[in-house]
Design a protein around this motif. Structure first.
Motif: not given
Length: 357
Positions: A253-265, A274-278, A310-319
């Motif tokens: 939820k937070r990643a949707l508007t987090n400036p760290l995630f600027v685009r989707t692919e 094929p699936a679109r994610g941050l 579980k580790a709180g790492d959004a960099q490894g999740m399917a966003l």
């Protein structure tokens, strides 16, 4: 759209079914109570798990709702390519202290068992993703009073939906978050999907059944736009992902508007389809090498995604997120429906007065 179907929900607002625990009964109920059409996602659940969620939703609202079902997938994956990708992910497994999943964990998602439940315990609407059910399946659902929808990403797919006897087609533009509902996974066409407005226009000329527009819709003015283009309703996913009732992980939820995630692919990194994610680290590092192998890759990466969460790492999740993700609003779902309805009314009034959306 046929009045019999639109009579089910006063507002032309459909909450997209988001699999993976997002479209929980509380979310669907809140949307239904506010006048939209809420949806449960049967994908990645057992038939009994789906049934239990239907029972829970019925305890929360007496209004009509929908259930989305994944179509079984043909066997076309190259086992060698899956093995190579699994080897590439061994570092991820070590990092997250998790085992890779079994890619051969099943490919039909309990389709037949779910159909039995939906025939024995009819729901108002059933939609299908990743393909078109047979005419026999559609007729069986019609006999128990269920309206049938199916997703399409091209005019040809929309024609297939109409030929199957469905009551409407969900025209999914390339802007949409999550998995593209293509009927056949053809890697050569990756990245060539149609934008929503172009898709609506072409589908309108291809079929006579009603259209539900999906893809990147976040505001009531956009709903007005797709209705003016010929759709009968708009389906929103990412807009509801950020709501209070959504079952999405808080990091998502937070990643949707987090400036760290600027685009989707669009990526195959997490599921093989094929699936679109941050765009995050996992997508950047593994997306270019992921084979066309769904649901094998989904099963393979599932433990990694859970471990990352579980580790709180959004960099490894399917966003999963649509192109309009930065416009997400953290509101109760019912309030969001009310806001969207107000924006829709204002846009229509502006158009009627000669203004712009």
């Amino acid at each position: 759209m046929s009045s019999a179907l639109t009579d089910l929900f006063p507002l032309p607002i459909v909450q997209a079914p988001m699999a993976g625990g997002v479209s929980v009964p509380q979310l669907a109920a809140a949307v239904c109570e506010a006048g939209g059409l809420g949806f449960l996602a049967a994908g990645y659940k057992t038939a009994d798990g789906m049934y239990q969620e239907i029972k829970q939703l019925r305890s929360l609202t007496s209004r009509p709702f929908g259930v989305n079902v994944f179509m079984p997938q043909p066997e076309y994956a190259d086992p060698a390519a899956v093995d190579v990708y699994a080897h590439q992910l061994t570092g991820e497994a070590t990092w997250y202290e998790a085992e890779l999943g079994d890619p051969d964990s099943g490919r039909d998602d309990g389709f037949e068992a779910k159909l039995v439940v939906l025939r024995d315990n009819p729901v108002p609407v059933v939609s299908f993703h990743f393909g078109v059910p047979s005419r026999e399946v559609v007729d069986a659902l019609h006999r128990v009073g269920t309206f049938v929808l199916a997703a399409a990403t091209t005019p040809d797919e929309a024609r297939a939906v109409e030929r199957a006897g469905a009551d409407g087609v969900i025209a999914q533009g390339v802007e949409a978050g999550g998995h593209q509902g293509t009927h056949r996974d053809v890697p050569e066409t990756d990245g060539s999907g149609l934008g929503l407005l172009s898709l609506i226009a072409q589908v309108r000329e291809a079929v006579s059944i009603p259209i539900v527009a999906a893809g990147g819709i976040m505001r009531g003015s956009q709903i007005a736009g797709v209705l003016a283009a010929g759709a009968s309703a708009a389906q929103l996913g990412t807009a509801f992902l950020a709501t209070h009732e959504s079952g999405a992980n808080a990091l998502h939820k937070r990643a949707l508007t987090n400036p760290l995630f600027v685009r989707t692919e669009l990526t195959r990194a997490f599921s093989g389809r094929p699936a679109r994610g941050l765009v995050n680290r996992f997508l950047r590092e593994h997306g270019p090498y992921a084979p066309a192998a769904y649901p094998e890759i989904h099963h393979l990466t599932s433990p990694l995604r859970k471990a990352a969460a579980k580790a709180g790492d959004a960099q490894g999740m399917a966003l999963w997120a649509g192109q309009g993700h930065r416009m997400a609003r953290e509101l109760p779902a019912g309030q969001l429906v009310e806001v969207l309805a107000g924006e829709l009314a204002a846009a229509r009034a502006s158009l009627a007065g000669g203004g712009v959306l």
